[in-house]
Design an enzyme around this catalytic site. Structure first.
Site, PDB file in Angstrom:
ATOM      1  CG  ASP A  26       5.726  -8.720   5.454  1.00 22.47           C
ATOM      2  OD1 ASP A  26       6.263  -9.349   4.524  1.00 22.47           O
ATOM      3  OD2 ASP A  26       4.510  -8.445   5.494  1.00 22.47           O
TER       4      ASP A  26
ATOM      5  CB  SER B   3       3.971 -12.742  12.406  1.00 23.43           C
ATOM      6  OG  SER B   3       5.085 -13.564  12.703  1.00 23.43           O
TER       7      SER B   3
ATOM      8  CG  LEU C 112      -1.902  -1.152   1.350  1.00 26.85           C
ATOM      9  CD1 LEU C 112      -2.582  -1.112   2.712  1.00 26.85           C
ATOM     10  CD2 LEU C 112      -2.916  -1.090   0.225  1.00 26.85           C
TER      11      LEU C 112
ATOM     12  CB  THR D  61      -2.140 -12.724   8.524  1.00 26.96           C
ATOM     13  OG1 THR D  61      -1.617 -14.006   8.868  1.00 26.96           O
ATOM     14  CG2 THR D  61      -2.844 -12.807   7.191  1.00 26.96           C
ATOM     15  CG  HIS D  62       4.741 -12.432   6.903  1.00 32.63           C
ATOM     16  ND1 HIS D  62       4.807 -12.186   5.549  1.00 32.63           N
ATOM     17  CD2 HIS D  62       5.925 -12.981   7.252  1.00 32.63           C
ATOM     18  CE1 HIS D  62       5.991 -12.581   5.106  1.00 32.63           C
ATOM     19  NE2 HIS D  62       6.689 -13.060   6.103  1.00 32.63           N
TER      20      HIS D  62
HETATM   21  C1  GRF Z   1      -1.367 -16.436   3.745  1.00 29.26           C
HETATM   22  O1  GRF Z   1      -0.450 -17.360   4.303  1.00 29.26           O
HETATM   23  C2  GRF Z   1      -0.870 -15.043   3.965  1.00 29.26           C
HETATM   24  O2  GRF Z   1      -0.205 -14.851   5.191  1.00 29.26           O
HETATM   25  C3  GRF Z   1       0.106 -14.901   2.835  1.00 29.26           C
HETATM   26  O3  GRF Z   1      -0.507 -15.511   1.730  1.00 29.26           O
HETATM   27  C4  GRF Z   1      -1.384 -16.530   2.231  1.00 29.26           C
HETATM   28  C5  GRF Z   1      -2.748 -16.251   1.678  1.00 29.26           C
HETATM   29  O4  GRF Z   1      -3.468 -17.404   1.724  1.00 29.26           O
HETATM   30  N1  GRF Z   1       0.400 -13.508   2.568  1.00 29.26           N
HETATM   31  P1  GRF Z   1      -5.058 -17.333   1.459  1.00 29.26           P
HETATM   32  O5  GRF Z   1      -5.277 -16.435   0.249  1.00 29.26           O
HETATM   33  O6  GRF Z   1      -5.684 -16.768   2.703  1.00 29.26           O
HETATM   34  O7  GRF Z   1      -5.448 -18.769   1.212  1.00 29.26           O
END
Ligand code: GRF
Length: 194
Positions: free
Chosen positions: A143, A134, A91, A106-107
């Site tokens: 991140d 995380s 972004l 979420t990472h």
């Molecule tokens: C997730 O693990 C997220 O953390 C990462 O990509 C994946 C997305 O998976 N950036 P989904 O689209 O929720 O199945």
């Protein structure tokens, strides 16, 4: 708590959030799901009757114009929280500034280990025995924001990127739902991260 979720892919974490927040007594509602492309995960929102919007990267001349259009769509829902869940675009700083600190991501790694778009692959290639999942408050970096929840995930001999990512996603979903609960209940006060 009104929540907008942004996705770019399969949206399996979004599906878990939709299932968890569907309960009448859950103190948060997903009011809209947005994407930067024709993400397969929009089908989960449609299945739950949640409105969707797409601000396609390819429709805009540059990141700034795309970001402004995305922000406009998000603000229409006046969300108390915006979740990046598999959203694969950075972004622009002014969009982060407008949403911060009610913007979390979420990472699939134990930040600050393995940031970026290939965290699962990088952890596997590193030979480490453990990686993680995380949830962070988004800042201007990649991140790099403050961690609000994270948990270790084991790497198993014979793991492929997919098998490891699937194991990580199970943890991500649990952390995501718990983070939304904690934010909705004031257990986590995002204003501390402003
Ligand atoms: C997730 O693990 C997220 O953390 C990462 O990509 C994946 C997305 O998976 N950036 P989904 O689209 O929720 O199945």
């Amino acid at each position: 708590l009104s929540v907008v979720v942004l996705i770019s892919g399969a949206g399996s974490n979004l599906r878990a959030l939709l299932e968890a927040t569907a309960g009448a007594d859950f103190p948060a509602r997903i009011v809209a799901v947005g994407t930067d492309r024709d993400a397969a995960g929009l089908a989960h929102a449609e299945a739950f009757g949640v409105p969707t919007f797409a601000v396609s990267w390819s429709n805009f001349p540059d990141r700034a114009a795309w970001g402004a259009a995305l922000l406009e769509q998000i603000e229409e829902w006046n969300p108390g929280l915006v979740i990046l869940s598999g959203f694969m675009r950075l972004l622009p700083p002014d969009v982060v500034a407008a949403l911060s600190p009610r913007l979390i991501n979420t990472h699939p790694a134990f930040l600050p280990e393995f940031p970026g778009a290939h965290g699962v692959r990088d952890a596997l290639a590193s030979g480490a025995a453990l990686t993680g999942a995380s949830i962070i408050v988004v800042d201007d970096g990649v991140d790099s924001g403050p961690v609000i929840a994270q948990e270790r995930v084991p790497i198993v001999a014979g793991d492929t990127e997919d098998s490891l990512h699937d194991r990580i996603k199970l943890v991500e979903r649990r952390l995501l739902v718990q983070a939304v609960l904690d934010i909705a209940r004031g257990v986590i006060d995002l204003k501390e991260f402003a």
